[in-house]
Design a protein around this motif. Sequence first.
Motif, mmCIF file in Angstrom:
data_model
loop_
_atom_site.group_PDB
_atom_site.id
_atom_site.type_symbol
_atom_site.label_atom_id
_atom_site.label_comp_id
_atom_site.label_asym_id
_atom_site.label_seq_id
_atom_site.Cartn_x
_atom_site.Cartn_y
_atom_site.Cartn_z
ATOM 1 N N HIS A 187 34.065 45.740 46.325
ATOM 2 C CA HIS A 187 34.477 45.147 45.051
ATOM 3 C C HIS A 187 35.631 44.190 45.327
ATOM 4 N N LEU A 188 35.769 43.193 44.470
ATOM 5 C CA LEU A 188 36.905 42.284 44.536
ATOM 6 C C LEU A 188 37.825 42.595 43.359
ATOM 7 N N LEU A 189 39.077 42.856 43.658
ATOM 8 C CA LEU A 189 40.115 43.100 42.666
ATOM 9 C C LEU A 189 40.992 41.861 42.645
ATOM 10 N N TRP A 190 41.250 41.307 41.471
ATOM 11 C CA TRP A 190 42.109 40.131 41.363
ATOM 12 C C TRP A 190 42.731 40.095 39.978
ATOM 13 N N LYS A 191 43.632 39.134 39.765
ATOM 14 C CA LYS A 191 44.233 38.958 38.443
ATOM 15 C C LYS A 191 44.208 37.488 38.069
ATOM 16 N N ASP A 192 44.280 37.251 36.769
ATOM 17 C CA ASP A 192 44.403 35.855 36.333
ATOM 18 C C ASP A 192 45.869 35.458 36.456
ATOM 19 N N ASP A 193 46.154 34.179 36.312
ATOM 20 C CA ASP A 193 47.514 33.675 36.511
ATOM 21 C C ASP A 193 48.187 33.333 35.185
ATOM 22 N N SER A 194 47.824 34.075 34.124
ATOM 23 C CA SER A 194 48.384 33.810 32.795
ATOM 24 C C SER A 194 49.896 33.949 32.757
ATOM 25 N N ASN A 195 50.450 34.811 33.603
ATOM 26 C CA ASN A 195 51.901 35.001 33.604
ATOM 27 C C ASN A 195 52.632 33.713 33.989
ATOM 28 N N ALA A 196 51.972 32.784 34.663
ATOM 29 C CA ALA A 196 52.603 31.517 35.027
ATOM 30 C C ALA A 196 52.922 30.677 33.797
ATOM 31 N N ARG A 197 52.222 30.949 32.687
ATOM 32 C CA ARG A 197 52.503 30.230 31.440
ATOM 33 C C ARG A 197 53.091 31.161 30.373
ATOM 34 N N GLY A 198 53.601 32.316 30.811
ATOM 35 C CA GLY A 198 54.287 33.227 29.903
ATOM 36 C C GLY A 198 53.386 34.159 29.116
ATOM 37 N N ALA A 199 52.112 34.244 29.458
ATOM 38 C CA ALA A 199 51.176 35.127 28.749
ATOM 39 C C ALA A 199 50.951 36.402 29.559
ATOM 40 N N ARG A 200 50.290 37.366 28.929
ATOM 41 C CA ARG A 200 49.968 38.615 29.613
ATOM 42 C C ARG A 200 48.895 38.371 30.668
ATOM 43 N N THR A 201 49.002 39.093 31.755
ATOM 44 C CA THR A 201 48.060 38.977 32.868
ATOM 45 C C THR A 201 46.989 40.057 32.753
ATOM 46 N N THR A 202 45.765 39.694 33.098
ATOM 47 C CA THR A 202 44.657 40.641 33.128
ATOM 48 C C THR A 202 44.250 40.876 34.574
ATOM 49 N N ILE A 203 43.993 42.140 34.897
ATOM 50 C CA ILE A 203 43.515 42.514 36.225
ATOM 51 C C ILE A 203 42.023 42.782 36.116
ATOM 52 N N PHE A 204 41.261 42.269 37.093
ATOM 53 C CA PHE A 204 39.803 42.387 37.082
ATOM 54 C C PHE A 204 39.319 43.116 38.331
ATOM 55 N N LEU A 205 38.194 43.787 38.198
ATOM 56 C CA LEU A 205 37.488 44.397 39.314
ATOM 57 C C LEU A 205 36.023 44.042 39.146
ATOM 58 N N GLN A 206 35.420 43.468 40.192
ATOM 59 C CA GLN A 206 34.021 43.057 40.111
ATOM 60 C C GLN A 206 33.335 43.344 41.437
ATOM 61 N N ARG A 207 32.106 43.815 41.329
ATOM 62 C CA ARG A 207 31.339 44.151 42.527
ATOM 63 C C ARG A 207 31.037 42.887 43.339
ATOM 64 N N LEU A 208 31.223 42.992 44.645
ATOM 65 C CA LEU A 208 30.828 41.940 45.581
ATOM 66 C C LEU A 208 29.419 42.226 46.079
ATOM 67 N N ARG A 209 28.684 41.174 46.379
ATOM 68 C CA ARG A 209 27.413 41.386 47.084
ATOM 69 C C ARG A 209 27.711 42.082 48.402
ATOM 70 N N ALA A 210 26.750 42.761 48.953
ATOM 71 C CA ALA A 210 26.940 43.491 50.206
ATOM 72 C C ALA A 210 27.406 42.582 51.330
ATOM 73 N N ASP A 211 26.983 41.305 51.302
ATOM 74 C CA ASP A 211 27.403 40.379 52.358
ATOM 75 C C ASP A 211 28.786 39.800 52.105
ATOM 76 N N GLY A 212 29.387 40.092 50.932
ATOM 77 C CA GLY A 212 30.734 39.624 50.610
ATOM 78 C C GLY A 212 30.816 38.171 50.189
ATOM 79 N N LEU A 213 29.692 37.490 50.075
ATOM 80 C CA LEU A 213 29.700 36.045 49.803
ATOM 81 C C LEU A 213 29.363 35.695 48.355
ATOM 82 N N GLY A 214 29.385 36.663 47.471
ATOM 83 C CA GLY A 214 29.122 36.403 46.066
ATOM 84 C C GLY A 214 29.512 37.605 45.230
ATOM 85 N N LEU A 215 29.599 37.386 43.925
ATOM 86 C CA LEU A 215 29.939 38.428 42.974
ATOM 87 C C LEU A 215 28.686 38.864 42.230
ATOM 88 N N GLU A 216 28.669 40.124 41.785
ATOM 89 C CA GLU A 216 27.549 40.663 41.028
ATOM 90 C C GLU A 216 28.032 41.147 39.674
#
Length: 112
Positions: free
Chosen positions: A80-109
Amino acid sequence: SVALLLTPRPWCMHGAGRLLLFYTARRRDGTLCIGVAASASNLPTGPFADALGQPLLCRPDGAIDPHVFIDRRGDDATPHLLWKDDSNARGARTTIFLQRLRADGLGLEGAP
């Protein structure tokens, strides 16, 4: 094209028969995106080259701080890929995301 590499500690995983490195970079239009590069030597020292020819993930609020999480429950090791948006750079709340990666790691599912 990438103007500046920003990830101080990129994350790696094995996928597609090689070592993959996930990183944050700023596009020339200013948007922060997550990219993936592959090691030609399959060593953590590289050399690494872009694996997709485009970002793995871009969002309007930016996508930063990629981390690879391997779910080892069950019979397989699902990346899985865990990441966050960069909303805090403009003073907004940040959201953290988790999304499954393809088995080869070269795409999201699916959706985050």
